[in-house]
Design a protein around this motif. Structure first.
Motif, PDB file in Angstrom:
ATOM      1  N   GLN A   1       8.203  12.172  51.122  1.00 37.64           N
ATOM      2  CA  GLN A   1       9.646  12.007  51.202  1.00 37.64           C
ATOM      3  C   GLN A   1      10.017  10.971  52.253  1.00 37.64           C
ATOM      4  O   GLN A   1      10.946  10.196  52.062  1.00 37.64           O
TER       5      GLN A   1
ATOM      6  N   LEU B   1      11.201   7.877  48.939  1.00 39.94           N
ATOM      7  CA  LEU B   1      12.101   8.932  48.465  1.00 39.94           C
ATOM      8  C   LEU B   1      12.159   9.008  46.941  1.00 39.94           C
ATOM      9  O   LEU B   1      12.183  10.100  46.371  1.00 39.94           O
TER      10      LEU B   1
ATOM     11  N   TYR C   1       9.080  10.710  45.630  1.00 47.36           N
ATOM     12  CA  TYR C   1       9.182  12.130  45.961  1.00 47.36           C
ATOM     13  C   TYR C   1      10.053  12.856  44.936  1.00 47.36           C
ATOM     14  O   TYR C   1       9.663  13.896  44.398  1.00 47.36           O
TER      15      TYR C   1
END
Length: 89
Positions: A71, A75, A78
């Motif tokens: 993360q 992002l 993720y």
């Protein structure tokens, strides 16, 4: 109780860049998720197995650390991974 070679190879080929990419964060998270599912099913059948419960907690912690790392660096990857694995609702 461990993952078979075929199961782990299919996860590596699905989430990795190639079939030898076992160090990829996405691959490791997918392998931990499969292991968590197996341990959860085992604990449902054998609720007094304390070593399995400890192993489950340990694997969940490892996956949590890797998810936090993924993360922080990427992002979008993720979000795609948790959606594909069905981790969050």
């Amino acid at each position: 109780m461990a993952l078979t070679k075929e199961q782990s190879a299919s996860l590596v080929s699905k989430f990795g860049a190639n079939e030898n990419d076992t160090g990829n964060t996405k691959v490791q998270i997918a392998l931990f998720t499969a292991r968590i599912e197996q341990l959860s099913a085992h604990i449902q059948s054998f609720p007094k197995d304390k070593s399995a419960k400890r192993s489950l907690a340990k694997v969940i912690g490892q996956r949590k650390k890797l998810l936090k790392y993924l993360q922080s660096i990427n992002l979008e990857a993720y979000r795609a991974l948790i959606k594909e694995l069905g981790l969050r609702k």
